[in-house]
Enzyme design. Sequence first.
Site, PDB file in Angstrom:
ATOM      1  N   CYS A  73      -9.247  -4.655   3.313  1.00  0.00           N
ATOM      2  CA  CYS A  73      -8.347  -3.800   2.613  1.00  0.00           C
ATOM      3  C   CYS A  73      -8.717  -3.946   1.068  1.00  0.00           C
ATOM      4  CB  CYS A  73      -7.003  -4.586   3.069  1.00  0.00           C
ATOM      5  SG  CYS A  73      -5.575  -3.662   1.871  1.00  0.00           S
ATOM      6  N   CYS A 206      -4.297   3.643  -0.867  1.00  0.00           N
ATOM      7  CA  CYS A 206      -5.070   2.820  -0.166  1.00  0.00           C
ATOM      8  C   CYS A 206      -6.473   2.527  -0.455  1.00  0.00           C
ATOM      9  CB  CYS A 206      -5.248   3.712   1.364  1.00  0.00           C
ATOM     10  SG  CYS A 206      -6.634   3.025   2.288  1.00  0.00           S
TER      11      CYS A 206
END
EC number: 5.1.1.7
Length: 266
Positions: A73, A206
Amino acid sequence: MRRHFHKMHGLGNDFVIIDARKEPFEVTAALARAIADRRTGIGCDQLIVLQPSESADLRMRIWNSDGGEVQSCGNATRCVILLTGVQSIESDGGILEGENLGVEVEVSLGEPRFGWNEVPLAYPMDTNELPMAWDDLEHPQALSVGNPHVVFFVDDLEAVPMEYVGPVIEHDAAFPERINVNVAQVEDGDVRLRTWERGAGLTLACGTGACATAIAAIKTRRAESPVRVTMPGGCLIVAWAPGEPVRMRGGAVHVFEGELDLEALQ
């Protein structure tokens, strides 16, 4: 039992971070979902647990709000670097490196991978242009930047029903580990992006999605490095050249910290 936690976000992509380097913290899918619940838990897109590492300054494990564990991430990486001051992080997606620049944090996610079995896909396909389509979305690029992504370029970003098509693509049988879905529009070399994140849904930002989309734009000559990627939560700057790691720069914010009552989540 209580555990200290930090609440942080990168462009609205928010995290609960628990430092388990000195005291272990066991996570189940049910516990991850309970912590992530925005009504009865703390609320987050991802739960982040920090652990000791033999190959980096620390290890980062990531659970999406649906309780599934994922490899990497980008936004969380920036937050962890800001929180801890470390410069190298072990993840299931590889070693991540970064630096706190003051106003922003820059991270390196390693070299992207384009092989069908590296994404991964269920069977051999040309990842530069998958022979697949969902309604008006067709022929995406597929790649891994620590976790799997497909990227579609469209003429009208707002016209794409992400809430409908996102989960359909995410769970397509062609993607054995599911897939993150990015839909982008390029205007004068800048990219506007919306991402349906596997296990978390439509997010404000994101980091790995921004990296995957910037790489796809550079490969197809839609944009030149560094690429400015604008998402609903804000902007990231992504730099990449073939054969080199992808680098991402953007903000990270510490919101608050507190004590989590684990028994209250049962």
